[in-house]
Design a protein around this motif. Structure first.
Motif, PDB file in Angstrom:
ATOM      1  N   LYS A   1      79.949 -36.103 -46.494  1.00 57.27           N
ATOM      2  CA  LYS A   1      81.190 -35.361 -46.237  1.00 57.27           C
ATOM      3  C   LYS A   1      81.531 -34.455 -47.417  1.00 57.27           C
ATOM      4  O   LYS A   1      81.773 -33.256 -47.238  1.00 57.27           O
ATOM      5  N   ALA A   2      81.506 -35.013 -48.618  1.00 62.09           N
ATOM      6  CA  ALA A   2      81.860 -34.228 -49.807  1.00 62.09           C
ATOM      7  C   ALA A   2      80.893 -33.064 -50.007  1.00 62.09           C
ATOM      8  O   ALA A   2      81.307 -31.935 -50.281  1.00 62.09           O
ATOM      9  N   ARG A   3      79.604 -33.331 -49.858  1.00 59.55           N
ATOM     10  CA  ARG A   3      78.597 -32.291 -50.081  1.00 59.55           C
ATOM     11  C   ARG A   3      78.703 -31.181 -49.036  1.00 59.55           C
ATOM     12  O   ARG A   3      78.663 -29.989 -49.369  1.00 59.55           O
ATOM     13  N   ALA A   4      78.824 -31.563 -47.755  1.00 58.05           N
ATOM     14  CA  ALA A   4      78.873 -30.554 -46.684  1.00 58.05           C
ATOM     15  C   ALA A   4      80.164 -29.737 -46.750  1.00 58.05           C
ATOM     16  O   ALA A   4      80.143 -28.530 -46.514  1.00 58.05           O
ATOM     17  N   GLU A   5      81.274 -30.388 -47.068  1.00 56.48           N
ATOM     18  CA  GLU A   5      82.542 -29.653 -47.169  1.00 56.48           C
ATOM     19  C   GLU A   5      82.510 -28.682 -48.344  1.00 56.48           C
ATOM     20  O   GLU A   5      83.011 -27.565 -48.250  1.00 56.48           O
ATOM     21  N   ALA A   6      81.900 -29.081 -49.455  1.00 60.60           N
ATOM     22  CA  ALA A   6      81.768 -28.176 -50.601  1.00 60.60           C
ATOM     23  C   ALA A   6      80.868 -26.994 -50.226  1.00 60.60           C
ATOM     24  O   ALA A   6      81.159 -25.847 -50.569  1.00 60.60           O
ATOM     25  N   ARG A   7      79.786 -27.268 -49.506  1.00 56.01           N
ATOM     26  CA  ARG A   7      78.865 -26.210 -49.073  1.00 56.01           C
ATOM     27  C   ARG A   7      79.590 -25.226 -48.157  1.00 56.01           C
ATOM     28  O   ARG A   7      79.400 -24.020 -48.263  1.00 56.01           O
ATOM     29  N   ALA A   8      80.418 -25.756 -47.260  1.00 51.68           N
ATOM     30  CA  ALA A   8      81.143 -24.891 -46.315  1.00 51.68           C
ATOM     31  C   ALA A   8      82.160 -24.002 -47.030  1.00 51.68           C
ATOM     32  O   ALA A   8      82.453 -22.899 -46.558  1.00 51.68           O
ATOM     33  N   ARG A   9      82.700 -24.487 -48.143  1.00 49.43           N
ATOM     34  CA  ARG A   9      83.686 -23.690 -48.906  1.00 49.43           C
ATOM     35  C   ARG A   9      83.027 -22.584 -49.721  1.00 49.43           C
ATOM     36  O   ARG A   9      83.654 -21.587 -50.042  1.00 49.43           O
TER      37      ARG A   9
ATOM     38  N   ASP B   1      84.881 -31.733 -42.357  1.00 53.74           N
ATOM     39  CA  ASP B   1      85.461 -30.409 -42.113  1.00 53.74           C
ATOM     40  C   ASP B   1      84.469 -29.323 -42.532  1.00 53.74           C
ATOM     41  O   ASP B   1      84.650 -28.647 -43.549  1.00 53.74           O
ATOM     42  N   ALA B   2      83.430 -29.190 -41.739  1.00 54.55           N
ATOM     43  CA  ALA B   2      82.373 -28.206 -41.993  1.00 54.55           C
ATOM     44  C   ALA B   2      81.626 -27.968 -40.689  1.00 54.55           C
ATOM     45  O   ALA B   2      81.605 -28.841 -39.811  1.00 54.55           O
ATOM     46  N   PRO B   3      80.988 -26.813 -40.567  1.00 53.80           N
ATOM     47  CA  PRO B   3      80.160 -26.572 -39.381  1.00 53.80           C
ATOM     48  C   PRO B   3      78.995 -27.564 -39.325  1.00 53.80           C
ATOM     49  O   PRO B   3      78.411 -27.914 -40.351  1.00 53.80           O
ATOM     50  N   LEU B   4      78.673 -27.992 -38.117  1.00 56.02           N
ATOM     51  CA  LEU B   4      77.570 -28.938 -37.924  1.00 56.02           C
ATOM     52  C   LEU B   4      76.287 -28.432 -38.586  1.00 56.02           C
ATOM     53  O   LEU B   4      75.557 -29.215 -39.186  1.00 56.02           O
ATOM     54  N   ASP B   5      76.031 -27.139 -38.512  1.00 56.65           N
ATOM     55  CA  ASP B   5      74.789 -26.608 -39.094  1.00 56.65           C
ATOM     56  C   ASP B   5      74.747 -26.821 -40.610  1.00 56.65           C
ATOM     57  O   ASP B   5      73.673 -27.071 -41.172  1.00 56.65           O
ATOM     58  N   ASP B   6      75.900 -26.751 -41.282  1.00 61.28           N
ATOM     59  CA  ASP B   6      75.941 -27.022 -42.722  1.00 61.28           C
ATOM     60  C   ASP B   6      75.665 -28.494 -43.005  1.00 61.28           C
ATOM     61  O   ASP B   6      74.959 -28.835 -43.957  1.00 61.28           O
ATOM     62  N   VAL B   7      76.244 -29.379 -42.199  1.00 61.14           N
ATOM     63  CA  VAL B   7      76.021 -30.815 -42.383  1.00 61.14           C
ATOM     64  C   VAL B   7      74.541 -31.130 -42.167  1.00 61.14           C
ATOM     65  O   VAL B   7      73.918 -31.866 -42.941  1.00 61.14           O
ATOM     66  N   TRP B   8      73.957 -30.559 -41.132  1.00 60.00           N
ATOM     67  CA  TRP B   8      72.541 -30.763 -40.838  1.00 60.00           C
ATOM     68  C   TRP B   8      71.672 -30.272 -41.997  1.00 60.00           C
ATOM     69  O   TRP B   8      70.717 -30.947 -42.388  1.00 60.00           O
ATOM     70  N   ALA B   9      72.007 -29.137 -42.561  1.00 59.36           N
ATOM     71  CA  ALA B   9      71.227 -28.603 -43.684  1.00 59.36           C
ATOM     72  C   ALA B   9      71.247 -29.570 -44.865  1.00 59.36           C
ATOM     73  O   ALA B   9      70.220 -29.775 -45.528  1.00 59.36           O
ATOM     74  N   VAL B  10      72.393 -30.182 -45.130  1.00 55.02           N
ATOM     75  CA  VAL B  10      72.481 -31.169 -46.215  1.00 55.02           C
ATOM     76  C   VAL B  10      71.608 -32.380 -45.883  1.00 55.02           C
ATOM     77  O   VAL B  10      70.861 -32.877 -46.727  1.00 55.02           O
ATOM     78  N   MET B  11      71.674 -32.865 -44.644  1.00 55.26           N
ATOM     79  CA  MET B  11      70.879 -34.028 -44.242  1.00 55.26           C
ATOM     80  C   MET B  11      69.378 -33.760 -44.357  1.00 55.26           C
ATOM     81  O   MET B  11      68.614 -34.654 -44.724  1.00 55.26           O
TER      82      MET B  11
ATOM     83  N   GLY C   1      86.077 -25.863 -32.604  1.00 54.33           N
ATOM     84  CA  GLY C   1      87.333 -25.975 -33.320  1.00 54.33           C
ATOM     85  C   GLY C   1      87.594 -27.325 -33.961  1.00 54.33           C
ATOM     86  O   GLY C   1      88.604 -27.511 -34.637  1.00 54.33           O
ATOM     87  N   GLY C   2      86.707 -28.271 -33.758  1.00 52.22           N
ATOM     88  CA  GLY C   2      86.914 -29.610 -34.296  1.00 52.22           C
ATOM     89  C   GLY C   2      86.027 -29.887 -35.492  1.00 52.22           C
ATOM     90  O   GLY C   2      85.140 -29.095 -35.829  1.00 52.22           O
ATOM     91  N   PRO C   3      86.254 -31.029 -36.139  1.00 51.15           N
ATOM     92  CA  PRO C   3      85.396 -31.401 -37.259  1.00 51.15           C
ATOM     93  C   PRO C   3      84.018 -31.833 -36.759  1.00 51.15           C
ATOM     94  O   PRO C   3      83.861 -32.167 -35.587  1.00 51.15           O
ATOM     95  N   CYS C   4      83.066 -31.826 -37.642  1.00 48.68           N
ATOM     96  CA  CYS C   4      81.752 -32.388 -37.339  1.00 48.68           C
ATOM     97  C   CYS C   4      81.882 -33.904 -37.521  1.00 48.68           C
ATOM     98  O   CYS C   4      82.407 -34.373 -38.527  1.00 48.68           O
ATOM     99  N   VAL C   5      81.423 -34.662 -36.542  1.00 41.65           N
ATOM    100  CA  VAL C   5      81.460 -36.116 -36.634  1.00 41.65           C
ATOM    101  C   VAL C   5      80.057 -36.622 -36.945  1.00 41.65           C
ATOM    102  O   VAL C   5      79.096 -36.303 -36.233  1.00 41.65           O
ATOM    103  N   TYR C   6      79.965 -37.383 -38.045  1.00 41.86           N
ATOM    104  CA  TYR C   6      78.703 -38.018 -38.441  1.00 41.86           C
ATOM    105  C   TYR C   6      78.811 -39.492 -38.084  1.00 41.86           C
ATOM    106  O   TYR C   6      79.754 -40.165 -38.486  1.00 41.86           O
TER     107      TYR C   6
END
Length: 158
Positions: free
Chosen positions: A149-157, A13-23, A113-118
């Protein structure tokens, strides 16, 4: 699904760009990634760069895995779906001898509008794949996905 191709998938539950930044922040893997607790790689990673992964198995034992980055495809729009890909190829001695080859694909996708899928999969081949421990790799991929998931969701918050 082949037993010799370990995989994991998670909705984040975070924008794809946030997940990518964590990766892509390989220097911070130790802060969130229980499976790959350290990664040595030029930053930001690019195709052709070596990357050494420090892995912790479920039994607590650790090992290093020499890899080479093969794909860094930053977030882009694909007919309304955001996508990104990071991939690397195993370069350890078993690979050099043609005994175990591996290619790790990590893909992100997100519809509006959907979740980011990894999704991640290790495409193993070679006569000694069973010795590579596909089951233990799959377990590690699950921990990696949960940490991401935990890291990206925390970053998005934040």
């Amino acid at each position: 699904m082949s037993d010799s191709n370990p995989r994991a998938s998670v909705e984040i539950d975070a924008p794809l760009d946030d997940v990518w930044a964590v990766m892509m922040d390989v220097e911070a893997y130790g802060e969130w990634n229980d499976f790959c607790f350290r990664a040595e790689c030029p930053s930001p990673p690019k195709p052709g760069d070596p990357i050494t992964l420090h892995v912790r198995w479920a039994n607590g034992r650790t090992t290093t895995s020499p890899e080479r980055i093969s794909i860094v495809e930053p977030p882009y729009d694909d007919a309304g779906t955001r996508r990104a890909t990071l991939a690397y190829v195993y370069e350890g001695l078993p690979a050099k001898l043609g005994l175990v080859r591996g290619r790790r694909m990590q893909r992100l996708s997100q519809v509006p509008g959907g979740p980011c899928v990894y999704d991640t999969v290790e495409e193993f081949s070679g006569p000694l794949v069973k010795l590579a421990g596909p089951g233990r790799v799959a377990e590690g991929f699950g921990r990696h996905a949960a940490g991401l998931k935990a890291r990206a969701e925390a970053r998005a918050r934040d």
